[in-house]
Design a protein around this motif. Structure first.
Motif, PDB file in Angstrom:
ATOM      1  N   GLU A  12      19.563  -1.514  73.675  1.00  0.00           N
ATOM      2  CA  GLU A  12      20.126  -2.045  74.913  1.00  0.00           C
ATOM      3  C   GLU A  12      20.003  -1.010  76.020  1.00  0.00           C
ATOM      4  O   GLU A  12      20.271   0.167  75.804  1.00  0.00           O
ATOM      5  N   LEU A  13      19.619  -1.493  77.197  1.00  0.00           N
ATOM      6  CA  LEU A  13      19.531  -0.640  78.378  1.00  0.00           C
ATOM      7  C   LEU A  13      20.205  -1.379  79.521  1.00  0.00           C
ATOM      8  O   LEU A  13      19.745  -2.437  79.937  1.00  0.00           O
ATOM      9  N   ARG A  14      21.309  -0.828  79.984  1.00  0.00           N
ATOM     10  CA  ARG A  14      22.105  -1.462  81.040  1.00  0.00           C
ATOM     11  C   ARG A  14      21.948  -0.654  82.329  1.00  0.00           C
ATOM     12  O   ARG A  14      22.475   0.450  82.430  1.00  0.00           O
ATOM     13  N   THR A  32      10.001  -0.816  72.616  1.00  0.00           N
ATOM     14  CA  THR A  32       9.600  -1.957  71.798  1.00  0.00           C
ATOM     15  C   THR A  32      10.729  -2.545  70.954  1.00  0.00           C
ATOM     16  O   THR A  32      10.581  -3.643  70.428  1.00  0.00           O
ATOM     17  N   HIS A  33      11.858  -1.853  70.827  1.00  0.00           N
ATOM     18  CA  HIS A  33      12.993  -2.376  70.071  1.00  0.00           C
ATOM     19  C   HIS A  33      14.070  -2.962  70.985  1.00  0.00           C
ATOM     20  O   HIS A  33      15.095  -3.437  70.512  1.00  0.00           O
ATOM     21  N   LEU A  34      13.833  -2.921  72.274  1.00  0.00           N
ATOM     22  CA  LEU A  34      14.825  -3.372  73.249  1.00  0.00           C
ATOM     23  C   LEU A  34      15.120  -4.861  73.088  1.00  0.00           C
ATOM     24  O   LEU A  34      14.213  -5.685  73.052  1.00  0.00           O
ATOM     25  N   THR A  35      16.401  -5.209  72.984  1.00  0.00           N
ATOM     26  CA  THR A  35      16.814  -6.614  72.949  1.00  0.00           C
ATOM     27  C   THR A  35      17.466  -7.023  74.265  1.00  0.00           C
ATOM     28  O   THR A  35      17.454  -8.182  74.632  1.00  0.00           O
ATOM     29  N   LEU A  36      18.040  -6.062  74.989  1.00  0.00           N
ATOM     30  CA  LEU A  36      18.692  -6.319  76.277  1.00  0.00           C
ATOM     31  C   LEU A  36      18.226  -5.299  77.297  1.00  0.00           C
ATOM     32  O   LEU A  36      18.306  -4.089  77.062  1.00  0.00           O
ATOM     33  N   LEU A  37      17.742  -5.792  78.426  1.00  0.00           N
ATOM     34  CA  LEU A  37      17.434  -4.948  79.581  1.00  0.00           C
ATOM     35  C   LEU A  37      18.120  -5.593  80.771  1.00  0.00           C
ATOM     36  O   LEU A  37      17.626  -6.561  81.336  1.00  0.00           O
ATOM     37  N   ASP A  38      19.300  -5.099  81.110  1.00  0.00           N
ATOM     38  CA  ASP A  38      20.065  -5.657  82.221  1.00  0.00           C
ATOM     39  C   ASP A  38      19.773  -4.831  83.465  1.00  0.00           C
ATOM     40  O   ASP A  38      20.265  -3.722  83.623  1.00  0.00           O
ATOM     41  N   ALA A 123      15.016   9.412  79.458  1.00  0.00           N
ATOM     42  CA  ALA A 123      15.713   8.190  79.829  1.00  0.00           C
ATOM     43  C   ALA A 123      15.878   8.095  81.339  1.00  0.00           C
ATOM     44  O   ALA A 123      15.743   7.026  81.920  1.00  0.00           O
ATOM     45  N   SER A 124      16.116   9.208  82.013  1.00  0.00           N
ATOM     46  CA  SER A 124      16.296   9.173  83.465  1.00  0.00           C
ATOM     47  C   SER A 124      15.000   8.870  84.177  1.00  0.00           C
ATOM     48  O   SER A 124      15.005   8.433  85.322  1.00  0.00           O
TER      49      SER A 124
END
Length: 128
Positions: A12-14, A32-38, A123-124
């Motif tokens: 998840e990445l919010r 590639t494993h991301l399920t949520l990108l808000d 990440a930044s």
């Protein structure tokens, strides 16, 4: 992120409400494993087509952005958004991406080479 084979295990990445103007396609394709990108409530004018090839992505709310190149209903319908984005560009190289079929159910095979999480500095750099 020097290696072309690096993949993150991030699920998840919010990023909601951060005044972001762009998402870096090279970083997004590694999630590639991301399920949520808000990424809602930002200043995005577009999103990278590689988001359409992320096999695990199930939710990507983009509401509240000044995006004009994507129809408004697609900004809250992730499955339809992914189909639209795959029509805008080719799949990234590698076995862990969706193949490009419009239903989004098939992949090019593989399970992702490296499930390491990015460092804080990596990440930044996801956003520009």
């Amino acid at each position: 992120l020097d290696s072309d084979t690096f993949r993150s295990g991030l699920v998840e990445l919010r990023l909601r409400g951060n005044k972001l103007r762009a998402l870096d396609a090279d970083i997004i394709r590694r999630l590639t494993h991301l399920t949520l990108l808000d990424a809602g409530q930002n200043d995005l004018k577009d999103v990278p087509h590689v988001m359409g090839y992320l096999p695990q992505l199930r939710r990507a709310p983009l509401d509240g952005n000044p995006i004009r190149v994507i129809r408004t209903p697609l900004l809250t319908d992730t499955a339809a958004l992914k189909v639209f984005l795959r029509k805008r560009g080719a799949a990234p190289s590698g076995p862990e991406y969706l193949a490009g079929e419009e239903d989004g159910t098939t992949t090019n095979g593989g399970s992702g080479a490296n499930a390491s999480l990015p460092t804080n500095s990596q990440a930044s750099s996801i956003v520009k």
